[in-house]
Scaffold this motif. Structure first.
Motif, PDB file in Angstrom:
ATOM      1  N   UNK A 296      54.603  34.188  39.561  1.00 35.54           N
ATOM      2  CA  UNK A 296      54.182  33.788  38.212  1.00 35.54           C
ATOM      3  C   UNK A 296      55.386  33.533  37.327  1.00 35.54           C
TER       4      UNK A 296
ATOM      5  N   UNK B  54      53.473  34.351  33.116  1.00 35.96           N
ATOM      6  CA  UNK B  54      52.045  34.645  33.311  1.00 35.96           C
ATOM      7  C   UNK B  54      51.252  33.495  33.913  1.00 35.96           C
ATOM      8  N   UNK B  55      51.928  32.426  34.313  1.00 40.19           N
ATOM      9  CA  UNK B  55      51.225  31.271  34.892  1.00 40.19           C
ATOM     10  C   UNK B  55      51.606  31.116  36.355  1.00 40.19           C
ATOM     11  N   UNK B  56      50.597  30.929  37.194  1.00 37.98           N
ATOM     12  CA  UNK B  56      50.866  30.720  38.628  1.00 37.98           C
ATOM     13  C   UNK B  56      50.461  29.290  38.994  1.00 37.98           C
TER      14      UNK B  56
ATOM     15  N   UNK C 273      44.058  30.213  36.662  1.00 35.77           N
ATOM     16  CA  UNK C 273      44.804  30.801  35.550  1.00 35.77           C
ATOM     17  C   UNK C 273      43.894  31.094  34.358  1.00 35.77           C
TER      18      UNK C 273
ATOM     19  N   UNK D 263      44.284  34.956  30.863  1.00 31.29           N
ATOM     20  CA  UNK D 263      44.812  35.458  32.133  1.00 31.29           C
ATOM     21  C   UNK D 263      46.331  35.432  32.093  1.00 31.29           C
ATOM     22  N   UNK D 264      46.954  36.455  32.575  1.00 28.75           N
ATOM     23  CA  UNK D 264      48.416  36.499  32.597  1.00 28.75           C
ATOM     24  C   UNK D 264      49.020  37.037  31.320  1.00 28.75           C
ATOM     25  N   UNK D 265      48.198  37.203  30.269  1.00 29.89           N
ATOM     26  CA  UNK D 265      48.724  37.735  29.006  1.00 29.89           C
ATOM     27  C   UNK D 265      48.944  39.245  29.146  1.00 29.89           C
TER      28      UNK D 265
END
Lengths: 167, 271
Positions: free
Chosen positions: A25, A28-30, B130, B199-201
Motif C-alpha cells: 500500500x 493507504x491505497x493498493x 480500495x 478504506x486505508x484511512x
C-alpha cells in the motif's frame, strides 16, 4: 485456450489482491491488479472482448468481495471497453502509451464504481474518493501496467494468450 | 682344533665389554646427550628442518587441488547448513511472534474478556477494493459464528461480522465507510457515533457529539452498548482533534483507533 489462461491470470491476480497486495500500500491505497489485467487485455483485444472479459473478471471480483454484486462487473466492463476503444487507434508497441491508457481507464472504471456506490447510498467523501482512490489508484495501476505490459504483449503475440494458442 | 684365544678374539671381546659397560653407564642418564651426539644432532638440525619443510611444501603443492575441491565441497555444505539454520531461525521467530500475539489474545480472554465467550480467528484475506475495509477470517458458521458478532483485538474494537460461510466469515472493520458504532467519551460520557472515513484511512470520525460537552484531545472513546451489536465498554481509540460542525449543534472528533489494522493478524470474535 487463451480465455482459460486469461481466467487463470485473473484468479491469480485476485488471490494476490486479497493477500499480498495489502503489503504494498502507498498512502493507504493498493493497486487493483484485476483492473490492470482488464485494461491491458482490452487494449490488445478490442472493445468486444475487452468489455466481455472486463465484465467477467469484475464478476469474479464481486463474488470474492461479497459486497455490492454488480459494481465490479460494470466498472470492469467500462474499463475493458474504454481500453478496447484505443485498440485500433493507439500504438501497441509503446509502453508510455500503455502507462497513460491504464491510468485513464482505471480512473474511468473506479469512477463508475464510485458513482454506483453513491447510488447505493454509500457516502464516501468526494475529496477522498477523487484524490485517494481515483487519482492515486489510477497512477499506481498505470505503473503496474507499465511494468507487466511487455510480457503480456509478447504472450498475446506468440505465447499462451495468442489466438494461435486456441485449441 | 682351532684356538679360541687368538689376539683378534681377545680384542673383539674387550671391545664388546667396553661397549656393554658404556651402555650400562649411559642407561638412566639425566637426559643430557654426550658431547659427540649433541654436536652431531645440532649440526644436522638445520638440514632436518629444511628437508622437513620442503617435504611439507611439496606435499601441500601436490595435494592442493584435492584440498581445494574438499574445501569447495565443505564450503557448499556449510553454506547450505547456514541457509537451513537461517530459515529455521526465521521460522522460529515467526512462531515466537505468533505465540506473543496469541498470548496477548489469551490474556485479554482471561482478563477483560472473561465475561464474553470468544473464539480466536486468523485473518486470511482482505478486501480486494480500495472502497471498503473488510477482512476474511478462518472461522465460520461451523465454528458458531453468526452475522453481527463483535470482533475485537487485545487493544480494542476491530469491527463486526457481516457475512458468514461454513468455514469463513467476513468482518467489516470500523474503518469501513459503511461502519457506524455507538460510542461514548470515557471521561465526559459524551455520546456520539464513530464512523469510518475510507478504506486505508488511519483515522475515524466521531459524529453527533453534543456541542455543549467539552471534549479534550487524548480522551479515550469506548463503545456505548447502544444499538445492540457491540457490547458496552470496548475501547475504540483516542481523540486527536475536535471540530465544531457548521450547524453549531454538534461537534465532530477525529479518532485514532487503538488497533493497528494494517498489522492485524488474529482477532477474537465474541459469540
Amino acid at each position: 485456450m487463451r480465455f482459460l489462461v486469461f481466467g487463470i491470470l485473473v484468479l491469480l491476480a485476485l488471490m494476490l489482491q486479497v493477500t499480498l497486495v495489502e503489503f504494498i500500500q502507498v498512502w493507504g491505497v493498493k493497486p487493483d491488479l484485476v483492473m490492470v489485467l482488464i485494461t491491458i487485455n482490452g487494449f490488445l483485444r478490442g472493445t468486444r472482448e475487452g468489455a466481455f472479459s472486463g465484465f467477467a473478471a469484475g464478476l469474479l471480483k464481486d463474488l470474492t468481495a461479497g459486497d455490492f454484486l454488480g459494481v465490479g462487473c460494470l466498472s470492469g466492463l467500462v474499463a475493458g471497453y474504454a481500453a478496447g476503444f484505443a485498440e485500433s487507434r493507439l500504438f501497441k508497441e509503446n509502453r508510455i502509451i500503455v502507462l497513460g491508457l491504464v491510468g485513464f481507464t482505471s480512473f474511468l472504471g473506479q469512477l463508475t464504481s464510485y458513482l454506483l456506490l453513491l447510488l447505493a447510498g454509500m457516502g464516501l467523501p468526494p475529496g477522498i474518493a477523487v484524490w485517494k482512490i481515483l487519482i492515486l489508484l489510477s497512477t499506481y495501476n498505470a505503473l503496474i501496467g507499465f511494468v507487466i505490459y511487455g510480457r503480456y504483449y509478447r504472450s498475446v503475440q506468440k505465447g499462451l494468450l495468442s489466438k494461435e494458442a486456441n485449441v | 682344533m682351532p684356538r679360541f684365544f687368538t689376539v683378534k678374539n681377545v680384542l673383539l671381546t674387550i671391545a664388546l665389554l667396553l661397549l656393554v659397560i658404556l651402555v650400562v653407564r649411559n642407561a638412566g642418564s639425566d637426559g643430557k646427550l654426550n658431547p659427540a651426539a649433541g654436536f652431531l644432532r645440532d649440526g644436522l638440525a638445520p638440514a632436518y628442518h629444511l628437508m622437513t619443510n620442503t617435504g611439507q611444501k611439496i606435499n601441500e603443492w601436490v595435494s592442493y587441488p584435492v584440498a581445494l575441491l574438499e574445501a569447495s565441497r565443505d564450503n557448499r555444505e556449510l553454506e547450505e547448513k547456514i541457509s537451513r539454520l537461517e530459515a529455521r531461525i526465521r521460522q522460529e521467530e515467526e512462531v515466537r511472534q505468533e505465540n506473543k500475539r496469541l498470548k496477548r489474545l489469551l490474556e485479554w480472554q482471561e482478563g477483560k474478556g472473561q465475561q464474553y465467550d470468544s473464539v480466536v480467528a486468523s485473518i486470511i484475506a482482505r478486501d480486494p477494493d480500495n472502497w471498503f475495509s473488510t477482512v476474511t477470517v478462518n472461522k465460520g458458521r461451523e465454528d458458531g459464528i453468526n452475522s453481527d458478532m463483535t470482533v475485537v483485538a487485545p487493544t480494542g474494537l476491530v469491527g463486526r461480522v457481516i457475512n458468514v460461510s461454513p468455514d469463513t466469515a467476513e468482518v467489516m472493520l470500523i474503518t469501513d465507510p459503511r461502519s457506524g458504532v455507538g460510542a461514548l467519551m470515557q471521561e465526559t460520557r459524551a455520546p456520539g457515533i464513530v464512523e469510518g472515513i475510507a478504506s486505508g484511512s488511519v483515522y475515524l470520525h466521531m459524529n453527533h457529539i453534543p456541542a455543549n460537552i467539552m471534549v479534550t484531545e487524548g480522551e479515550t472513546v469506548i463503545t456505548s452498548g447502544q444499538g445492540s451489536i457491540y457490547p458496552k465498554g470496548i475501547a475504540i481509540g483516542a481523540v486527536v482533534d475536535v471540530n465544531k460542525v457548521t450547524s453549531g449543534l454538534f461537534k465532530m472528533a477525529t479518532i485514532k483507533p487503538y488497533v493497528d489494522f494494517n498489522r492485524l493478524e488474529e482477532v477474537l470474535i465474541i459469540k
